[in-house]
Design a protein around this motif. Structure first.
Motif, PDB file in Angstrom:
ATOM      1  N   GLU A   1      13.116  -1.099   3.547  1.00  0.00           N
ATOM      2  CA  GLU A   1      12.584  -2.473   3.353  1.00  0.00           C
ATOM      3  C   GLU A   1      12.174  -3.101   4.706  1.00  0.00           C
ATOM      4  O   GLU A   1      11.070  -3.491   5.212  1.00  0.00           O
ATOM      5  N   GLY A   2      13.105  -2.793   5.775  1.00  0.00           N
ATOM      6  CA  GLY A   2      12.839  -2.983   7.200  1.00  0.00           C
ATOM      7  C   GLY A   2      11.643  -2.300   7.658  1.00  0.00           C
ATOM      8  O   GLY A   2      10.869  -2.715   8.441  1.00  0.00           O
ATOM      9  N   LEU A   3      11.401  -0.987   7.399  1.00  0.00           N
ATOM     10  CA  LEU A   3      10.626  -0.038   7.997  1.00  0.00           C
ATOM     11  C   LEU A   3       9.079  -0.410   7.529  1.00  0.00           C
ATOM     12  O   LEU A   3       8.036  -0.454   8.008  1.00  0.00           O
ATOM     13  N   MET A   4       9.080  -0.994   6.000  1.00  0.00           N
ATOM     14  CA  MET A   4       7.951  -1.418   5.467  1.00  0.00           C
ATOM     15  C   MET A   4       7.452  -2.696   5.938  1.00  0.00           C
ATOM     16  O   MET A   4       6.129  -2.908   6.009  1.00  0.00           O
ATOM     17  N   ALA A   5       8.193  -3.327   6.867  1.00  0.00           N
ATOM     18  CA  ALA A   5       7.759  -4.359   7.392  1.00  0.00           C
ATOM     19  C   ALA A   5       7.152  -4.224   8.890  1.00  0.00           C
ATOM     20  O   ALA A   5       6.650  -5.077   9.507  1.00  0.00           O
ATOM     21  N   HIS A   6       7.159  -2.832   9.357  1.00  0.00           N
ATOM     22  CA  HIS A   6       6.745  -2.416  10.651  1.00  0.00           C
ATOM     23  C   HIS A   6       5.326  -2.779  10.437  1.00  0.00           C
ATOM     24  O   HIS A   6       4.651  -2.614   9.605  1.00  0.00           O
ATOM     25  N   THR A   7       4.605  -2.840  11.808  1.00  0.00           N
ATOM     26  CA  THR A   7       3.278  -3.055  11.775  1.00  0.00           C
ATOM     27  C   THR A   7       2.441  -1.821  11.516  1.00  0.00           C
ATOM     28  O   THR A   7       1.359  -1.969  11.207  1.00  0.00           O
ATOM     29  N   ALA A   8       3.000  -0.638  11.675  1.00  0.00           N
ATOM     30  CA  ALA A   8       2.260   0.579  11.382  1.00  0.00           C
ATOM     31  C   ALA A   8       2.395   0.957   9.593  1.00  0.00           C
ATOM     32  O   ALA A   8       1.637   1.806   9.431  1.00  0.00           O
ATOM     33  N   PHE A   9       3.006   0.304   9.014  1.00  0.00           N
ATOM     34  CA  PHE A   9       3.042   0.450   7.695  1.00  0.00           C
ATOM     35  C   PHE A   9       2.099  -0.363   6.964  1.00  0.00           C
ATOM     36  O   PHE A   9       1.867  -1.436   7.044  1.00  0.00           O
ATOM     37  N   SER A  10       1.534   0.309   5.731  1.00  0.00           N
ATOM     38  CA  SER A  10       0.431  -0.121   4.858  1.00  0.00           C
ATOM     39  C   SER A  10       0.393   0.480   3.472  1.00  0.00           C
ATOM     40  O   SER A  10       0.434   1.506   3.502  1.00  0.00           O
ATOM     41  N   LEU A  11       0.960  -0.240   2.642  1.00  0.00           N
ATOM     42  CA  LEU A  11       1.139   0.264   1.182  1.00  0.00           C
ATOM     43  C   LEU A  11      -0.051   0.813   0.698  1.00  0.00           C
ATOM     44  O   LEU A  11      -0.277   1.662  -0.372  1.00  0.00           O
ATOM     45  N   ARG A  12      -1.122   0.530   1.208  1.00  0.00           N
ATOM     46  CA  ARG A  12      -2.322   0.511   0.806  1.00  0.00           C
ATOM     47  C   ARG A  12      -3.200   2.124   1.214  1.00  0.00           C
ATOM     48  O   ARG A  12      -3.986   2.610   0.356  1.00  0.00           O
TER      49      ARG A  12
ATOM     50  N   VAL B   1       7.857   5.380   1.128  1.00  0.00           N
ATOM     51  CA  VAL B   1       8.542   5.184  -0.342  1.00  0.00           C
ATOM     52  C   VAL B   1       8.787   6.207  -1.006  1.00  0.00           C
ATOM     53  O   VAL B   1       9.716   6.200  -1.708  1.00  0.00           O
ATOM     54  N   PHE B   2       7.936   7.061  -1.090  1.00  0.00           N
ATOM     55  CA  PHE B   2       7.889   8.263  -1.945  1.00  0.00           C
ATOM     56  C   PHE B   2       9.006   9.044  -1.286  1.00  0.00           C
ATOM     57  O   PHE B   2       9.983   9.668  -2.270  1.00  0.00           O
ATOM     58  N   GLN B   3       9.135   9.567  -0.155  1.00  0.00           N
ATOM     59  CA  GLN B   3      10.309  10.110   0.668  1.00  0.00           C
ATOM     60  C   GLN B   3      11.532   9.825   0.240  1.00  0.00           C
ATOM     61  O   GLN B   3      12.615  10.587   0.097  1.00  0.00           O
TER      62      GLN B   3
ATOM     63  N   GLN C   1       8.311  -1.014  -6.323  1.00  0.00           N
ATOM     64  CA  GLN C   1       7.284  -0.399  -5.461  1.00  0.00           C
ATOM     65  C   GLN C   1       6.375   0.470  -6.448  1.00  0.00           C
ATOM     66  O   GLN C   1       5.075   0.470  -6.421  1.00  0.00           O
ATOM     67  N   VAL C   2       6.413   0.791  -7.607  1.00  0.00           N
ATOM     68  CA  VAL C   2       5.971   1.275  -8.767  1.00  0.00           C
ATOM     69  C   VAL C   2       4.648   0.163  -9.090  1.00  0.00           C
ATOM     70  O   VAL C   2       3.617   0.355  -9.133  1.00  0.00           O
ATOM     71  N   LEU C   3       5.412  -0.973  -9.239  1.00  0.00           N
ATOM     72  CA  LEU C   3       4.440  -2.057  -9.674  1.00  0.00           C
ATOM     73  C   LEU C   3       3.686  -2.544  -8.479  1.00  0.00           C
ATOM     74  O   LEU C   3       2.370  -2.844  -8.881  1.00  0.00           O
ATOM     75  N   ALA C   4       4.174  -2.577  -7.454  1.00  0.00           N
ATOM     76  CA  ALA C   4       3.272  -2.932  -6.559  1.00  0.00           C
ATOM     77  C   ALA C   4       2.184  -2.094  -6.085  1.00  0.00           C
ATOM     78  O   ALA C   4       0.964  -2.318  -5.792  1.00  0.00           O
ATOM     79  N   LEU C   5       2.351  -0.584  -6.135  1.00  0.00           N
ATOM     80  CA  LEU C   5       1.273   0.308  -6.111  1.00  0.00           C
ATOM     81  C   LEU C   5       0.108   0.295  -7.224  1.00  0.00           C
ATOM     82  O   LEU C   5      -0.862   0.540  -7.180  1.00  0.00           O
ATOM     83  N   ASP C   6       0.914   0.205  -8.410  1.00  0.00           N
ATOM     84  CA  ASP C   6      -0.032   0.137  -9.625  1.00  0.00           C
ATOM     85  C   ASP C   6      -0.889  -0.934  -9.543  1.00  0.00           C
ATOM     86  O   ASP C   6      -2.147  -0.627  -9.927  1.00  0.00           O
ATOM     87  N   ALA C   7      -0.855  -2.195  -8.840  1.00  0.00           N
ATOM     88  CA  ALA C   7      -1.652  -3.385  -8.731  1.00  0.00           C
ATOM     89  C   ALA C   7      -3.010  -2.655  -7.565  1.00  0.00           C
ATOM     90  O   ALA C   7      -4.084  -3.328  -7.639  1.00  0.00           O
ATOM     91  N   LEU C   8      -2.515  -1.690  -6.845  1.00  0.00           N
ATOM     92  CA  LEU C   8      -3.417  -1.448  -5.807  1.00  0.00           C
ATOM     93  C   LEU C   8      -4.122  -0.023  -6.095  1.00  0.00           C
ATOM     94  O   LEU C   8      -5.298   0.091  -5.980  1.00  0.00           O
ATOM     95  N   ASN C   9      -3.393   0.965  -6.794  1.00  0.00           N
ATOM     96  CA  ASN C   9      -3.899   2.277  -6.946  1.00  0.00           C
ATOM     97  C   ASN C   9      -3.034   3.131  -7.940  1.00  0.00           C
ATOM     98  O   ASN C   9      -1.828   3.612  -7.777  1.00  0.00           O
TER      99      ASN C   9
END
Length: 898
Positions: free
Chosen positions: A791-802, A811-813, A836-844
């Motif tokens: 979760e801390g890495l997801m807040a990194h400026t280089a991360f995008s779930l899109r 996330v997958f790894q 994360q499944v639900l967050a991704l489902d809203a996008l892709n």
């Protein structure tokens, strides 16, 4: 598209489309926020009923038939446009709008890094314009692209460029024509600011063709290997199968945002940038190998998938299984190129091992789970969920078995017959087997492939029980094979038909007590050889071999001649003998894997019972024998000394305890590091690769062995190993060595040192997205990583779930490849997965469904883990507005698995 009640589509309900659409003209006025698409269809009625077209996320602007406004004669209902009152022939014109900028699903027409891309397989074309979005409607396409010239200077589409022109309003246009009929899933366009690298070559018939690789400006230095790989693929297909490039040009374009690895659109392949961009400083040996394989795969689709395509999506393995087999053969030949006979054979074995490792880690679990399906499925709710290891990797094994049965020369004749019969058509898996059978029956009078066809219609991994009986008096050895395949997936539901025996080509050899190969002479005077191919077509059968003095040690399923699980009661001594002496290199590797599996699983059971870990000396000596054996090249040795993965090991457990299993595997690795420390250090010294980097198989093999040795020393916390790893990280001249050293430090080094090198790595490579993906992956899979870390890495400026690559890298790894962090007893990993499944489902939804597979075999785990897994699945399934993609996965996981 989202629905609460997914519809099941069944193969048996297939009906031909009642209209031919001979030509399609498409005109695009490209704008990121609002793209206007005009389509002109030449339609001819061949059946009954109105013309029904598919469409999603489209705004319908106008419909004309033969130049007349067709208002009052059409209806739009959800995702279909129905046109009534058409004559036998008609010209249908449709104008619609789509919004590429808002397309986060990356299906249809979308924007990535300021560039227009398309992805139409399987059902993305309906997001571009109204059309019968199915593979059996084949048309010739002409395309006109218009866009602002400054923002989108390159305008690319399928086929051949026939015209370009500037327009008075600052835009420009390009006209493309594809001379070959194709289904709409093979349509593609790309528009944007791109750089490119190109070469020209002559085909075997003397035609000059243009090969181009497009990418972001500034990345052209990283496309050289991709272009060289394309050149090699073109030449190989000419030489191996006499298949020539049929267009004047062939283009590859790298996309930063892409759902899959690549797409074989006719003449305009669109690739995930991860499978195009590479140089020694930023790409590993594995990256270079994957680039060559994937470029080969997509190019080979030009014939096996494009010139002959699928009648319907149930036939997906017709193109994918066949083309995976072709890319495997291509890679094996490239690995062996320029080597002497012994080294070439070893290189091919290394490739075979890698393919089988992939199959066992991904497809065997799938074949035993709720999503199990034959390589030709009978039904689906969302076709995107069936781009699976079964369709691809098991499909390739089914093709390989046909080559084994026909011989390589016979298979080549069968493939030529397939193209003779079906070039330019949309056909079925049965059509392919029929072409192969026409050759098989010529060479094997009185026999056919009727039993073999069951590989296409039955799911599951067959098990073959082997029994050996030796009669000292008659000097005869009798081998009995017995097969079974338990019901899996929907076969477990009431009313499912009983399983029938498969046609299994089973390669076998026999060794004496000293490890020497025994000549195999079957009763009846059959030829003598060291490997016999036994064809098992019934539940059980026997074969007798003459002149065998003593009970032999069997070498089973040589070269992995069929995708089955072998059951034979080897002793540890027999496995050690095979490890040292088996003349079949694949079977020799397999013996070591079986011995390691036996040792690790036994130690895991002892750990669960509270007993201390002990690695016995016999196993250590077996490993030493491979590490020190003369005559084995480095690449093979690296595979033979690699312990089976947790996923492969888990398939042998009644109830999976992933943390205990991973801990024992790590302890085994560490014990080998300590016990064989001098041998590992010697392997590091002997396998240095001075000079300029090269991804050639020999150099890559040396790096693989050297870095395995380093990781094993680090796992054992051997004195001096950490300093060795730090020195390699600091002085590495290629990404393979640098990343391997970093991985060892992160997983087995001191936390402070690991944090320091991780920070240094990011500082060096923060501007290279593909290397940043590696940085995320390394931390996602690290042994100390928790949900809070991720979760801390997801807040990194280089991360995008899109971005699919970024989501997969972190996330997958974590969810798929970190047993310690994901499978914590507190259930935090499973709650994170659900969010994360639900967050991704809203996008892709397509990407979300792939993540959803992480828990589809929840019933296989120990109760303290399976219960919170089930709760997480139920949480996802009850979420309002869940996509078809994810609904199918979680519903089958809860209903069929239970």
């Amino acid at each position: 598209m989202r629905t609460d009640t997914p519809v099941t589509i069944r193969r048996q309900n297939y009906l031909p489309f009642p209209y031919d659409i001979a030509t399609v003209r498409l005109e695009f006025d490209l704008d990121p926020a609002d793209t206007l698409v005009r389509s002109l269809l030449e339609v001819r009625r061949t059946g009954e009923g109105p013309l029904v077209l598919d469409g999603e996320e489209l705004e319908l602007v106008a419909v004309k038939v033969d130049g007349r406004d067709w208002s009052g004669h059409y209806q739009v209902d959800g995702s279909t446009l129905t046109l009534d009152d058409l004559g036998v022939q008609a010209q249908v014109e449709i104008v619609s709008r789509c919004r590429p900028e808002a397309n986060s699903a990356l299906m249809g027409l979308y924007i990535s890094n300021g560039v227009f891309f398309t992805q139409c397989e399987a059902e993305g074309f309906r997001r571009i314009t109204w059309f019968p979005d199915r593979p059996d409607v084949m048309s010739r396409y002409s395309v006109v692209l218009r866009a602002d010239k400054k923002r989108f200077p390159q305008l690319l589409s399928n086929g051949n460029l026939v015209k370009q022109a500037d327009l008075p309003d600052g835009r420009h246009e390009a006209h493309w024509e594809d001379p070959f009929p194709k289904p709409c899933y093979l349509f593609a366009l790309v528009a944007g600011t791109l750089t490119w690298r190109e070469s020209r070559m002559r085909t075997r018939s003397g035609r000059e063709v243009l090969l181009q690789v497009y990418s972001d400006p500034g990345s052209e230095a990283k496309t050289q290997y991709a272009l060289e790989s394309l050149e090699r693929a073109v030449r190989w297909d000419e030489q191996r199968f006499s298949l020539e490039l049929d267009l004047d040009r062939f283009m590859i374009v790298a996309a930063r945002d892409f759902n899959m690895g690549a797409m074989e659109n006719k003449g305009l392949n669109i690739f995930n940038a991860a499978y195009v961009l590479a140089d020694p400083e930023s790409a590993t040996d594995a990256n270079f190998s994957a680039i060559e394989a994937v470029i080969g795969h997509e190019y080979f689709h030009n014939w096996t998938g494009n010139r002959v395509t699928c009648r319907d999506w149930f036939q997906l393995s017709l193109k994918e299984g066949l083309t995976v087999f072709r890319d495997q053969e291509f890679t094996a030949d490239m690995m062996a190129q320029g080597l002497d006979a012994q080294a070439a054979a070893s290189a091919r074995t290394v490739k075979r091992i890698d393919d089988v490792v992939t199959l066992r880690a991904a497809q065997f679990p799938e074949d035993a789970g709720p999503m199990a399906h034959p390589i030709r499925p009978e039904s689906y709710q969302e076709i995107g969920n069936f781009y699976t290891a079964t369709v691809y990797e098991k499909g390739a094994e089914v093709i390989r078995m046909q080559q084994t049965l026909l011989t390589p020369a016979g298979f080549t004749r069968g493939l030529a017959e397939y193209f003779r019969r079906h070039d330019g058509q949309a056909v079925t898996c049965d059509d392919f087997v029929a072409a192969m059978e026409s050759v098989y029956v010529q060479d094997h009078p009185g026999r056919d492939l009727s039993v073999f066809r069951r590989w296409y219609s039955q799911a599951g991994t067959p098990r073959v029980r082997v029994t050996i009986e030796h009669d000292a008096a008659t000097r005869r050895c009798t081998v009995t094979l017995a097969q079974r395949c338990e019901p899996v997936g929907v076969e477990r539901l009431p009313g499912a038909p009983a399983k029938q025996p498969f046609h299994i080509p089973f390669a076998i050899g026999l060794l004496d007590a000293q490890g020497r190969a025994l000549p195999l002479e079957q009763a009846g005077g059959h030829e003598v050889r060291d490997t016999a191919l036994l064809e098992l077509t019934t539940e059980h059968a026997q074969w007798t071999f003459e002149n065998i003095d003593a009970r032999p040690v069997p070498s089973l399923l040589r070269d992995f001649s069929a995708p089955v699980i072998v059951e034979y009661d080897y002793t540890d001594h027999e496995l050690a003998l095979l490890m040292k002496h088996d003349g079949n290199a694949f079977a020799r590797w397999e013996a070591g894997q079986q011995l390691a599996t036996r040792v690790i699983l036994a130690a895991t059971r002892e750990r669960q019972e509270g007993k201390p870990f002990v690695l016995h000396g016999d196993f250590i000596e077996a490993w030493r024998s491979v590490l020190a054996a003369p005559g084995l090249d480095a690449a093979y040795r690296a595979r033979a000394l690699t312990l089976p993965s947790e996923k492969t090991l888990a398939e042998h457990m009644a109830k999976v305890d992933p943390v205990a299993l991973a801990a024992v595997r790590d302890e085994t690795l560490g014990a080998l590091g300590r016990a064989l420390a001098d041998d590992w250090r010697a392997a590091i010294d002997a396998n240095q690769t001075p000079g300029d980097y090269s991804p050639d198989p020999v150099s890559a093999g040396k790096r693989a062995l050297k870095n395995l040795a380093l990781a094993t020393l680090m796992a054992g916390r051997v004195d001096g190993a950490a300093e060795l790893a730090l020195r390699q990280y600091d002085t590495a001249r290629n990404m393979t060595d640098r990343l391997s050293a970093l991985s060892s430090l992160v997983n087995f080094g001191a936390p402070d040192a690991a944090a320091r090198v991780l920070a240094d790595f990011y500082d060096r490579w923060q501007d290279d997205p593909l290397v940043v993906d590696k940085w995320f992956t390394l931390q996602a899979t690290a042994r100390g990583t928790t949900v809070q870390t991720v979760e801390g890495l997801m807040a990194h400026t280089a991360f995008s779930l899109r971005n699919p690559n970024r989501a997969r890298s972190l996330v997958f790894q974590f969810c798929l490849n970190n047993p310690y962090g994901f499978h914590r007893a507190d259930g935090s990993g499973y709650r994170y997965w659900a969010s994360q499944v639900l967050a991704l489902d809203a996008l892709n939804p397509e990407i979300a469904a792939r993540l959803a597979r992480a828990l589809d075999r929840w019933v296989r785990y120990v109760p303290e883990l399976s219960d919170p897994m089930r709760q997480a699945l139920q949480q996802v399934r009850s979420h309002p507005g869940l996509s078809r993609n994810v609904t199918e996965i979680v519903s089958k996981a809860l209903e069929i698995a239970a």
